[in-house]
Design an enzyme around this catalytic site. Sequence first.
Site, short mmCIF file in Angstrom:
data_model
loop_
_atom_site.label_atom_id
_atom_site.label_comp_id
_atom_site.label_asym_id
_atom_site.label_seq_id
_atom_site.Cartn_x
_atom_site.Cartn_y
_atom_site.Cartn_z
N GLY A 233 0.44 -1.11 0.16
CA GLY A 233 -0.09 0.12 0.02
C GLY A 233 0.79 1.52 -0.25
O GLY A 233 0.42 2.01 -0.25
N GLY A 277 4.18 -4.22 -3.56
CA GLY A 277 4.52 -4.37 -4.83
C GLY A 277 4.31 -2.84 -5.74
O GLY A 277 5.07 -2.95 -6.34
N ARG A 313 -6.39 0.88 -15.49
CA ARG A 313 -5.75 1.99 -13.89
C ARG A 313 -6.91 3.20 -14.76
O ARG A 313 -7.92 3.98 -13.25
CB ARG A 313 -4.89 1.87 -13.29
CG ARG A 313 -3.88 0.61 -13.22
CD ARG A 313 -3.12 1.40 -12.07
NE ARG A 313 -3.41 2.08 -10.77
CZ ARG A 313 -3.16 3.23 -10.71
NH1 ARG A 313 -2.99 4.02 -11.74
NH2 ARG A 313 -3.70 3.50 -9.29
N TYR A 317 -9.90 3.02 -12.10
CA TYR A 317 -10.19 4.27 -10.78
C TYR A 317 -10.29 5.31 -11.05
O TYR A 317 -10.27 6.35 -9.58
CB TYR A 317 -9.27 3.86 -9.84
CG TYR A 317 -8.36 2.57 -10.06
CD1 TYR A 317 -9.59 2.05 -8.83
CD2 TYR A 317 -7.26 1.91 -10.52
CE1 TYR A 317 -9.31 0.97 -8.82
CE2 TYR A 317 -6.80 0.32 -9.69
CZ TYR A 317 -7.52 -0.51 -8.44
OH TYR A 317 -7.22 -1.08 -8.29
N CYS A 345 -14.74 -0.91 -28.01
CA CYS A 345 -16.14 -0.01 -26.88
C CYS A 345 -16.48 -0.02 -26.10
O CYS A 345 -17.31 -0.68 -25.72
CB CYS A 345 -16.92 -1.80 -28.08
SG CYS A 345 -16.40 -2.19 -29.59
C1 LIG Z 1 -2.30 -6.23 -3.56
C2 LIG Z 1 -1.47 -6.25 -2.28
C3 LIG Z 1 -0.02 -5.98 -1.72
C4 LIG Z 1 0.88 -5.09 -2.83
O1 LIG Z 1 -0.06 -3.50 -2.82
P1 LIG Z 1 0.91 -2.65 -3.43
O2 LIG Z 1 -0.55 -1.82 -3.14
O3 LIG Z 1 1.23 -3.23 -4.98
O4 LIG Z 1 1.48 -2.19 -2.39
C5 LIG Z 1 -0.12 -6.59 -0.81
N1 LIG Z 1 -0.45 -7.25 -0.07
C6 LIG Z 1 -1.76 -7.28 -0.19
C7 LIG Z 1 -2.47 -8.64 0.72
C8 LIG Z 1 -2.29 -7.26 -1.01
O5 LIG Z 1 -3.97 -7.89 -1.94
#
Ligand SMILES: *Cc1c(COP(=O)(O)O)cnc(C)c1O
Length: 425
Positions: A233, A277, A313, A317, A345
């Site tokens: 996150g 991530g 994205r 979003y 489309c």
């Molecule tokens: C998607 C996800 C992440 C990674 O989130 P990022 O926003 O890409 O850092 C980590 N843990 C879980 C359980 C997720 O679903």
Amino acid sequence: MPRPFPLTLPQTETLVAAGHPTPFHLYDEAAIRANARALTAAFAPRFPAFVQHFAVKATPNPFLLRILASEGFGADCSSLAELRLCDLAGIRGRLIMLTSNDTPDEEFVEAARLGAIINLDDLSLVDPLRAALGGHLPDTLSFRYNPGPLRDGNAIIGKPEEAKYGLTRPQLFEAYRRAAALGVTTFGLHTMVVSNELDPAYHVETARMLFELAADILRETGIRISFVNTGGGLGIPYRPDQRPLDYDEIARAVRAAYDAIIVPAGLDPLALHMECGRCITGPYGWLVTRAIRHKDTYRRYVGVDACMADLMRPALYGAYHHITVLGKEDAPPAPAPVDVVGSLCENNDKFAIQRLLPPIADGDLLVLHDAGAHGHAMGFNYNGKLRHAELLLRPDGTVVEIRRAETLDDLFATLPLADLPAFSV
Ligand SMILES: *Cc1c(COP(=O)(O)O)cnc(C)c1O
């Protein structure tokens, strides 16, 4: 500012001429490695143990996973395919954390085969896990906490209270007691409450929340949590006016919370795990596409050869992705804003809406920034769109293809076409 695209216009045209037609994703290996090292350098020295499990869903490509593995990263998986990709990339054992939900038996079995840490999304999964593993639980087990109304989420992930993930606090206490009674000896505590968050205080607060919970669990149940996983996150600056998070600032504040809560609770040494991530690969991947058409109706549209099936994205979003027109980096904007659109489309197939960009001619190459996480991975085949290639810029300046583009044969491969001529209607 979003990171500049690492190739020039002539270099990009050379790539295309060499058989890498647009659209394609390009990742910058040296920049990803430097970023991975910066995260580790901020956290690893400050905690008794530190593991960053890269969230495979951000870029599920085993070549990128191998690069991150060589930087010491593990992986966070939430599906059978993601577990298999880790195996292919050589990431095994406790470097993998399986954080799935609504988990099928086959994921439990594969995770156990790889020696992964299993992180359960609910109390009701304890018995199915035990059954899937032939009547016993793993030695190590983790649970995912959902703080409900205690925390605000954000626009991407929503409110924790409305999220399907994790256990409530009372369920969590019951889960640890149950797991201990069934022979589990090592316990983890996990949460993932926010996505793409650029406020460092929010991430520190998440760690503090887990530290306090671990202390409460020890006090009330006598069960010792060995590691907490604060999830991912960490946000990235998609917009030119946003600033990147400072890993060092977050790590320092999380360590202060550790000293204030974990040490006096008698829980030191406790390991810190993360599952980032987006912030690892996001700023170091670009979607390159070519302007192929334009039209003027109630507004001006620039049509490119990528569409929302290549990068979902903005449509999903309303997310902002910065756009550079290669070779026109310093050109002043055209007098009127444009919508940059794909050919799907679906009217939300727009990469930019009413954006001021330099005048764009058919044939210009456009670069969409910050597409290195949750970009190619979210691609799909609606309207029969073929998924594009992924390229990697190596530290020596060469470019290698780490996933080829799909062909129509790939798309039709699951149809039993041999039966079609004789098929009666
Ligand atoms: C998607 C996800 C992440 C990674 O989130 P990022 O926003 O890409 O850092 C980590 N843990 C879980 C359980 C997720 O679903």
